[in-house]
Design a protein around this motif. Structure first.
Motif, PDB file in Angstrom:
ATOM      1  N   MET A   1      23.888  48.598  34.594  1.00 52.73           N
ATOM      2  CA  MET A   1      23.158  48.339  35.844  1.00 52.73           C
ATOM      3  C   MET A   1      23.270  49.548  36.762  1.00 52.73           C
ATOM      4  O   MET A   1      24.292  50.191  36.839  1.00 52.73           O
ATOM      5  CB  MET A   1      23.765  47.119  36.547  1.00 52.73           C
ATOM      6  N   LYS A   2      22.165  49.783  37.421  1.00 51.78           N
ATOM      7  CA  LYS A   2      22.189  50.846  38.421  1.00 51.78           C
ATOM      8  C   LYS A   2      22.375  50.165  39.788  1.00 51.78           C
ATOM      9  O   LYS A   2      21.556  49.329  40.175  1.00 51.78           O
ATOM     10  CB  LYS A   2      20.872  51.614  38.378  1.00 51.78           C
ATOM     11  N   LEU A  23      37.774  47.220  36.354  1.00 54.08           N
ATOM     12  CA  LEU A  23      37.239  46.098  35.587  1.00 54.08           C
ATOM     13  C   LEU A  23      36.642  46.581  34.261  1.00 54.08           C
ATOM     14  O   LEU A  23      36.224  45.775  33.443  1.00 54.08           O
ATOM     15  CB  LEU A  23      36.155  45.359  36.392  1.00 54.08           C
ATOM     16  N   GLY A  24      36.606  47.927  34.105  1.00 56.36           N
ATOM     17  CA  GLY A  24      36.086  48.502  32.869  1.00 56.36           C
ATOM     18  C   GLY A  24      34.597  48.339  32.715  1.00 56.36           C
ATOM     19  O   GLY A  24      34.071  48.272  31.618  1.00 56.36           O
ATOM     20  N   LEU A  25      33.889  48.255  33.902  1.00 58.29           N
ATOM     21  CA  LEU A  25      32.437  48.076  33.848  1.00 58.29           C
ATOM     22  C   LEU A  25      31.766  49.451  33.805  1.00 58.29           C
ATOM     23  O   LEU A  25      32.281  50.425  34.321  1.00 58.29           O
ATOM     24  CB  LEU A  25      31.949  47.271  35.056  1.00 58.29           C
ATOM     25  N   LYS A  26      30.577  49.476  33.200  1.00 59.17           N
ATOM     26  CA  LYS A  26      29.933  50.769  32.985  1.00 59.17           C
ATOM     27  C   LYS A  26      28.711  50.951  33.907  1.00 59.17           C
ATOM     28  O   LYS A  26      27.724  51.537  33.530  1.00 59.17           O
ATOM     29  CB  LYS A  26      29.477  50.901  31.510  1.00 59.17           C
ATOM     30  N   HIS A  27      28.764  50.351  35.084  1.00 56.89           N
ATOM     31  CA  HIS A  27      27.607  50.450  35.985  1.00 56.89           C
ATOM     32  C   HIS A  27      27.505  51.830  36.607  1.00 56.89           C
ATOM     33  O   HIS A  27      28.507  52.490  36.849  1.00 56.89           O
ATOM     34  CB  HIS A  27      27.698  49.402  37.104  1.00 56.89           C
ATOM     35  N   GLU A  28      26.218  52.209  36.865  1.00 62.72           N
ATOM     36  CA  GLU A  28      25.991  53.481  37.558  1.00 62.72           C
ATOM     37  C   GLU A  28      25.959  53.196  39.068  1.00 62.72           C
ATOM     38  O   GLU A  28      25.188  52.345  39.532  1.00 62.72           O
ATOM     39  CB  GLU A  28      24.665  54.095  37.110  1.00 62.72           C
ATOM     40  N   LYS A 120      33.155  38.677  39.919  1.00 60.68           N
ATOM     41  CA  LYS A 120      32.240  37.531  39.795  1.00 60.68           C
ATOM     42  C   LYS A 120      30.812  37.953  40.110  1.00 60.68           C
ATOM     43  O   LYS A 120      29.866  37.572  39.409  1.00 60.68           O
ATOM     44  CB  LYS A 120      32.647  36.395  40.734  1.00 60.68           C
ATOM     45  N   VAL A 121      30.664  38.740  41.167  1.00 60.87           N
ATOM     46  CA  VAL A 121      29.325  39.181  41.569  1.00 60.87           C
ATOM     47  C   VAL A 121      28.704  40.001  40.443  1.00 60.87           C
ATOM     48  O   VAL A 121      27.538  39.807  40.083  1.00 60.87           O
ATOM     49  CB  VAL A 121      29.387  39.989  42.879  1.00 60.87           C
ATOM     50  N   MET A 122      29.500  40.920  39.871  1.00 51.02           N
ATOM     51  CA  MET A 122      28.989  41.796  38.814  1.00 51.02           C
ATOM     52  C   MET A 122      28.638  40.987  37.562  1.00 51.02           C
ATOM     53  O   MET A 122      27.626  41.225  36.914  1.00 51.02           O
ATOM     54  CB  MET A 122      30.028  42.877  38.457  1.00 51.02           C
ATOM     55  N   LEU A 123      29.506  39.993  37.282  1.00 53.23           N
ATOM     56  CA  LEU A 123      29.247  39.126  36.132  1.00 53.23           C
ATOM     57  C   LEU A 123      27.911  38.403  36.331  1.00 53.23           C
ATOM     58  O   LEU A 123      27.074  38.366  35.432  1.00 53.23           O
ATOM     59  CB  LEU A 123      30.375  38.095  35.971  1.00 53.23           C
ATOM     60  N   TYR A 124      27.749  37.869  37.516  1.00 55.32           N
ATOM     61  CA  TYR A 124      26.534  37.091  37.813  1.00 55.32           C
ATOM     62  C   TYR A 124      25.291  37.952  37.650  1.00 55.32           C
ATOM     63  O   TYR A 124      24.356  37.578  36.951  1.00 55.32           O
ATOM     64  CB  TYR A 124      26.616  36.530  39.234  1.00 55.32           C
ATOM     65  N   TRP A 125      25.268  39.118  38.302  1.00 54.90           N
ATOM     66  CA  TRP A 125      24.054  39.947  38.255  1.00 54.90           C
ATOM     67  C   TRP A 125      23.878  40.599  36.876  1.00 54.90           C
ATOM     68  O   TRP A 125      22.753  40.877  36.468  1.00 54.90           O
ATOM     69  CB  TRP A 125      24.050  40.991  39.375  1.00 54.90           C
ATOM     70  N   GLY A 126      25.013  40.750  36.162  1.00 55.75           N
ATOM     71  CA  GLY A 126      24.930  41.266  34.797  1.00 55.75           C
ATOM     72  C   GLY A 126      24.204  40.292  33.896  1.00 55.75           C
ATOM     73  O   GLY A 126      23.548  40.674  32.925  1.00 55.75           O
TER      74      GLY A 126
END
Lengths: 132, 674
Positions: A1-2, A23-28, A120-126
């Protein structure tokens, strides 16, 4: 996600980046220090973000003004905008939803709580399908 | 030549003879004429040159009462002794010239009457031209003489009357003034010469002319001989003189107006009395029920101006704060067409005549303003002034003031009247002033309220912004401490961890404090809902939110009612009190009891605990913001929020407590829809 993060506080930006990386997320993450800067970035069409996270209290164009401009723009209005704020003020919340925000997240006092909430927010929008 | 001379001489003697004949003939003829005189109506006499009457006709006999048939009569002896010299003079003339004319003398008649006679006489000569006798026609002019005397006498009497009359008299011919008397000259301030150059129209007050135009017409046409009107005359100085006017027409035989005699009666006093009563009535009526200060003042000035016949009347009102006299109404020349005051002036108390009167509270007449140093020239200088204070409760609230271009224009009657008016209007003016002040105050408080609302909003916004600005750094600090703990976990000992805990606790307390302030400032906000709230449900919700230690029990003693209000705020009230109660329990078993009583108007709720109790000296203080009585964790805002909300609903909140035994909080909420 950008993700476009509009935030004037340096520590808050650090908090967000550290949270995402922890969290080990790969968002830009695209950073803008205020609404004006954000609008400039959004002017470049092929670089539009998937979601926008913004603080309400910002210098120059404040959060509500920025949201109003955003939602009045045909192209930009489809980008989900999520407010990150310390303010629980009912008036602000009501106005934001009226303008058309996708979410309103309170910044918790403790960093640990913040991480949990952002996760939680990132999970939801992911999980959400977004207009490309 | 000689012959002709002799001829001429002869001719001359012939002519002389002829002439003498003719003369004798003439005398004869004249003597014959005597017979005719016998019969004419005028008295006729023939006397010799000594005055002895030789002949007299019957009219002469009747005139003198004598008859020469019976007695000897001498005309000279009949002449009144006072006229004797005059008689002698005429006699000489008669002898000298042969005739005399217009000899007027008094004679004594036989019966002792004194008669005026008029004689035209002539000498009768004989042939030689020697005076023979005198003849004369005598007329009895006694009656005429007496009439003339009478007329003269009457004329003098009339002159005295005319010039000493209280009435002004004008004799008018074709509109032009031709004679005047002293009184009218005094009334109008003109001399006789000046008046005689003017017409009646020129000295008449314009307003009046039209009023009796019709009557004047009738007078001209002879339908009317006499006209009585009340009218104004223009005085020389331009002011108006009010008078009752009686116009009489004197006509010739054709009925055309020869003269108009105008009698002018000064009715100023009479007029004043009537006007005064009229005006007081007028003022009383016109201000009845009026509450607008300006309207009342206008009515008064209008009436006063009419009454005084002045051209300048003004009402001033004392502004107590600024100590200034405000001109609030004016009449006369001070008005323009739109009823606005020209050059509206404000006078400081104590300045000018008006200012002095406002200060002294004593009415004054100034007969000559040029001699009064206090006089302030307004639009033009006027020579006399009357100034009367309007007093109520011993306080001067205004001044009635009038000026006139004449000196000595105002009299005591005016003063009394204006004082009456001032008394009459004082109460109502006072009320009107109070009303105006109240309206001003209301306006001010309205403005204040708007200002206050604006400030309140600003303050609320301010509270939010400040809170936000305070909250953000707290979050940053906690994030940073957290990162230090994470990133340097190996080097931080237990003591360090403990200190970090202290930092976190303090920051948490500060965050609560900020939330408290935010809540407190939110209470007054407009958008509060008003709905039926189930208080039982509220209590259940509170029980689920707050932390209740196992040794504490919350008991609701009977089913709580529904009340009208904002659910969030009502929850805040119960929650804050219950949280307090739970926090201050110091007994092994804590009991918090919720109960209520009710009357017709309101519910009275009570929340009691068996905690540490509060000393009664703090009963008030605990409801003030940031006042925490104990050292237990507390922001000191909770109870002030309770009070603010209960106040908002017009309820009361109070506390009863016994130290170490327990505390009961009471508050009331109205039953009716708020």
């Amino acid at each position: 996600m950008k993700i476009l993060l509009i935030e004037d506080d340096a520590i808050e930006i650090m908090k967000f980046q550290r949270t995402i990386s922890s969290l080990g997320l790969k968002h830009e993450i695209i950073e803008a220090r205020n609404g004006e800067e954000a609008l400039k970035l959004l002017g470049v069409k092929n670089k539009l973000p998937d979601i926008i996270l913004l603080d309400l209290n910002m210098p120059k164009i404040n959060g509500i003004e920025f949201l109003t401009i955003l939602k009045n723009n045909e192209v930009l209005s489809v980008i989900p905008a999520i407010v990150l704020s310390t303010s629980r003020n009912n008036r602000d919340i009501l106005e934001c939803y009226k303008i058309g925000i996708a979410g309103y997240v309170l910044k918790p006092l403790k960093y640990e709580d913040y991480v949990l909430r952002i996760e939680k927010v990132m999970l939801y929008w992911g999980e959400n399908e977004l207009y490309k | 030549m000689e012959k002709s001379f002799a001829e001429l001489k002869e001719l001359n003697s012939e002519l002389k003879a002829l002439n003498s004949n003719l003369e004798n003939l003439l005398i004869e003829k004249e003597i014959q004429l005597l017979g005719l005189y016998e019969d004419i109506s005028d008295a006729y006499m023939v006397i010799d040159l000594n005055g002895n009457v030789l002949k007299m006709n019957s009219a002469a006999k009747a005139l003198f009462g004598y008859s020469i048939e019976n007695e000897k009569l001498n005309l000279i002896e009949l002449i009144h002794k006072d006229d004797f010299d005059l008689g002698l003079y005429y006699y000489m003339e008669l002898v000298d010239k042969g005739f005399c004319k217009n000899f007027k003398t008094r004679v004594n008649t036989k019966n002792g009457d004194l008669k005026w006679i008029h004689i035209n006489g002539s000498i009768i000569y004989n042939k030689r031209g020697e005076p023979l006798v005198a003849q004369g026609i005598i007329r009895d002019i006694t009656e005429t003489i007496l009439n003339i005397e009478l007329i003269e006498e009457q004329k003098t009497q009339l002159g005295i009357i005319v010039n000493n009359s209280n009435l002004g008299i004008l004799l008018i011919q074709s509109g032009q003034i031709i004679r005047t008397n002293y009184t009218i000259q005094c009334f109008l301030g003109y001399t006789e010469e000046e008046l005689c150059r003017l017409t009646l129209r020129e000295i008449s007050h314009e307003e009046d002319l039209d009023c009796y135009q019709d009557q004047l017409k009738e007078l001209e046409l002879g339908q009317l001989d006499n006209l009585v009107v009340e009218k104004g005359y223009k005085k020389k100085n331009g002011s108006i003189f009010w008078a009752k006017t009686n116009v009489n027409a004197a006509r010739n035989l054709l009925g055309e107006i020869k003269y108009e005699v105008i009698l002018v009666e000064d009715i100023a006093l009479q007029r004043e009395k009537t006007l005064m009563i009229d005006m007081i009535n007028d003022v009383a009526k016109s201000i009845l029920g009026k509450m607008d200060l300006h309207e009342i003042a206008w009515e008064i000035t209008r009436s006063i101006t009419k009454y005084l016949g002045s051209d300048d009347s003004v009402i001033y009102i004392v502004n107590k704060e600024t100590e200034i006299l405000e001109q609030i109404a004016a009449y006369g020349e001070k008005l323009n067409g739109d009823e606005n005051i020209i050059n509206r002036i404000n006078i400081p108390l104590g300045t000018g005549i008006v200012g002095a009167i406002a200060k002294s509270g004593i009415a004054e007449i100034i007969n000559d303003t040029s001699k009064d140093k206090r006089y302030l020239v307004d639009n033009i200088r006027r020579s006399s002034e009357i100034s009367v204070p309007i007093i109520t409760d011993g306080e001067v609230i205004g001044v009635i003031d009038s000026e006139h271009i004449d000196k000595n224009f105002y009299n005591k009657e005016h003063l009394r009247t204006l004082e009456n008016i001032a008394r009459l209007v004082a109460m109502q003016l006072k009320n009107a002033i109070n009303l105006r002040e109240r309206e001003r105050a209301e306006q001010t408080s309205k403005e204040l309220l708007v200002e206050l609302e604006k400030r309140n909003k600003e303050l609320n916004d301010y509270a939010h912004i400040v809170s936000h600005d305070l909250k953000s750094p707290l979050r940053s600090i906690l994030a940073l401490t957290s990162w230090i703990k994470q990133d340097h976990a190996q080097v931080i000992d237990e003591n360090g961890i403990e200190n970090f805990k202290h930092i976190e606790d303090k920051i948490e307390k500060m965050d609560n404090l900020i939330d408290g302030i935010l809540n407190y400032s939110n209470i007054g906000e407009k958008h509060i809902s008003n709905e039926s709230v189930d208080l039982s449900a509220i209590i259940d919700k509170i029980k689920s939110i707050i932390y209740i230690p196992p040794h504490v029990e919350i008991v609701v003693k009977k089913k709580l009612p529904f009340v009208y209000g904002d659910p969030t705020r009502l929850q805040q009230v119960f929650q804050n009190i219950i949280t307090n109660a739970v926090n201050y329990v110091d007994k092994p078993f804590g009991l918090v009891e919720v109960d209520f009583t009710e009357n017709d108007e309101y519910y009275e709720f009570s929340i009691s605990d068996n905690g540490i109790g509060i000393s009664n000296k703090y009963y008030k203080k605990i409801f003030e913001i940031f006042q925490s009585v104990s050292d237990v964790e507390s922001t000191g805002i909770g109870l002030s929020i309770v009070k603010k909300i209960v106040d908002l609903y017009n309820g009361k909140v109070w506390v009863e407590s016994e130290v170490n035994v327990g505390t009961t909080f009471f508050f009331t909420l109205k039953k009716s829809n708020i």
